[in-house]
Design an enzyme around this catalytic site. Structure first.
Site, PDB file in Angstrom:
ATOM      1  N   LYS A  52       0.838  -1.208   0.000  1.00 38.59           N
ATOM      2  CA  LYS A  52       0.000   0.000   0.000  1.00 38.59           C
ATOM      3  C   LYS A  52       0.871   1.256   0.000  1.00 38.59           C
ATOM      4  O   LYS A  52       0.581   2.224  -0.695  1.00 38.59           O
ATOM      5  CB  LYS A  52      -0.952  -0.019   1.216  1.00 38.59           C
ATOM      6  CG  LYS A  52      -2.061  -1.067   1.071  1.00 38.59           C
ATOM      7  CD  LYS A  52      -2.880  -1.290   2.328  1.00 38.59           C
ATOM      8  CE  LYS A  52      -3.824  -2.495   2.126  1.00 38.59           C
ATOM      9  NZ  LYS A  52      -4.648  -2.813   3.275  1.00 38.59           N
ATOM     10  N   GLN A  96      -4.894  -1.782   9.483  1.00 42.01           N
ATOM     11  CA  GLN A  96      -4.768  -3.099   8.866  1.00 42.01           C
ATOM     12  C   GLN A  96      -5.333  -4.171   9.799  1.00 42.01           C
ATOM     13  O   GLN A  96      -4.996  -4.213  10.984  1.00 42.01           O
ATOM     14  CB  GLN A  96      -3.287  -3.376   8.527  1.00 42.01           C
ATOM     15  CG  GLN A  96      -3.047  -4.651   7.744  1.00 42.01           C
ATOM     16  CD  GLN A  96      -3.617  -4.614   6.319  1.00 42.01           C
ATOM     17  OE1 GLN A  96      -3.810  -3.565   5.731  1.00 42.01           O
ATOM     18  NE2 GLN A  96      -3.888  -5.783   5.766  1.00 42.01           N
ATOM     19  N   ASP A 119     -11.111   2.424   3.526  1.00 49.75           N
ATOM     20  CA  ASP A 119     -11.362   0.978   3.410  1.00 49.75           C
ATOM     21  C   ASP A 119     -12.855   0.698   3.166  1.00 49.75           C
ATOM     22  O   ASP A 119     -13.224  -0.404   2.766  1.00 49.75           O
ATOM     23  CB  ASP A 119     -10.969   0.270   4.715  1.00 49.75           C
ATOM     24  CG  ASP A 119      -9.635  -0.452   4.622  1.00 49.75           C
ATOM     25  OD1 ASP A 119      -9.245  -0.843   3.507  1.00 49.75           O
ATOM     26  OD2 ASP A 119      -9.001  -0.626   5.676  1.00 49.75           O
TER      27      ASP A 119
HETATM   28  N1  GUN Z   1      -6.860  -7.148   5.959  1.00 46.45           N
HETATM   29  C1  GUN Z   1      -7.102  -7.868   4.836  1.00 46.45           C
HETATM   30  N2  GUN Z   1      -7.620  -7.071   3.858  1.00 46.45           N
HETATM   31  C2  GUN Z   1      -7.705  -5.829   4.392  1.00 46.45           C
HETATM   32  C3  GUN Z   1      -8.142  -4.583   3.870  1.00 46.45           C
HETATM   33  O1  GUN Z   1      -8.586  -4.454   2.740  1.00 46.45           O
HETATM   34  N3  GUN Z   1      -8.060  -3.532   4.725  1.00 46.45           N
HETATM   35  C4  GUN Z   1      -7.599  -3.648   6.001  1.00 46.45           C
HETATM   36  N4  GUN Z   1      -7.587  -2.552   6.765  1.00 46.45           N
HETATM   37  N5  GUN Z   1      -7.183  -4.798   6.506  1.00 46.45           N
HETATM   38  C5  GUN Z   1      -7.227  -5.882   5.697  1.00 46.45           C
END
Ligand code: GUN
Length: 291
Positions: A52, A96, A119
């Site tokens: 990211k 996350q 998100d």
């Molecule tokens: N863990 C697995 N996929 C995601 C996601 O798209 N966003 C976040 N914040 N955590 C994750």
């Protein structure tokens, strides 16, 4: 069979985003700024967050990584969320997941200002999506819709089966597929579904988001179906540098022989998920969803 190249599509979209950022900055705006909170050292989470941050650099965004150890308290984490909510320089941020067991993920998600929830996990954004209002849509479903659009795949009136009902993929995916812009007839299948094989075999569009490697076999797919594989299970491998490789939810070779379109793993949905977070961050920076 046509391969849906998520990697190339994501590269194209990143170029579009980068061009827009250059224009914004040339016109005097600040760079869009994404912050990520990472708790602990889970291998998968470390990798995803590193991607990211790298993606942000590629399109000209500012990014911040905020790390906590596994023993961070819920209170400390919520205080950081509150700080980011009030930081005018941060356009959007993510926490996350998964979080350590002693922290309520739901409480943390609900503490995020929906205007910065890139998100799309906050119930306000989920609710707005369900009734078709402008919102941040969670990244994987958004990436899949973008792939269907960019490959001009007919969805109107088609029977779509979504296998999996998670809050971040299956459920929002099913809602989007039934909306007016897409017009599919949707069934959500899950662990208690009766005769899953026969149900999947009737789908014009089959979206596998169950998290079990190679769960969807050739006999579960109709000739000419469109198959979207959301699975990204990390399995140990001695063929890669990292010692892991990603496995999809679809038994690729036998399914590819029957379907009209298929997403590979890796290189299908994954890169589109990453790019969807960038799209949401750009929307947040431009205040296009909420003022
Ligand atoms: N863990 C697995 N996929 C995601 C996601 O798209 N966003 C976040 N914040 N955590 C994750």
């Amino acid at each position: 069979m046509k391969l849906i190249d998520g990697k190339q599509t994501a590269t194209d979209i990143k170029k579009e985003i980068a061009a827009e950022v250059r224009e914004m900055v040339a016109a005097g705006a600040k760079k869009p700024h994404l912050a990520a909170i990472l708790v602990g050292h889970d291998g998968g989470s470390e990798t995803y967050v590193a991607f990211k941050i790298k993606d942000c650099e590629e399109v000209g965004f500012k990014s911040s990584l905020i790390r906590f150890e596994d023993d961070v308290t819920e209170e400390q984490l919520l205080a950081k969320v509150n700080e980011l909510n009030n930081d005018a320089d941060v356009d959007g941020f993510i926490v996350q997941l998964p979080l350590p067991k002693h922290i309520s993920e739901q409480k943390v998600i609900e503490a995020i200002d929906p205007k910065k929830d890139v998100d799309g996990f906050h119930p306000i954004n989920v609710g707005r999506m369900v009734i078709g209002l402008p919102c941040f849509v969670s990244a994987t479903p958004d990436g899949i819709v973008e792939l269907l659009k960019r490959y001009n795949i007919e969805t109107s009136g088609k029977d779509c089966v979504v296998v999996g009902r998670s809050n971040i993929v299956g459920r929002p995916m099913s809602v989007l597929m039934s909306q007016k812009a897409i017009n599919a007839t949707v069934t959500v299948a899950h662990s208690r579904t009766k005769d899953l094989e026969a149900l999947c075999a009737k789908a014009d569009i089959l979206i596998a988001a169950i998290g079990i490697p190679e769960f969807i076999k050739g006999n579960m797919v109709k000739e000419g179906a469109v198959v979207i594989d959301v699975g990204t299970t990390r399995v140990k491998s001695d063929q890669t540098k990292s010692g892991f490789k990603l496995k999809g939810d679809v038994a690729f070779d036998e399914v590819a022989a029957k379907c009209s379109y298929i997403t590979p793993v890796p290189g299908g949905v994954g890169p589109m998920t990453r790019v969807a977070l960038l799209k949401n961050t750009l929307l947040a920076a431009k205040k296009e969803i909420y003022n």
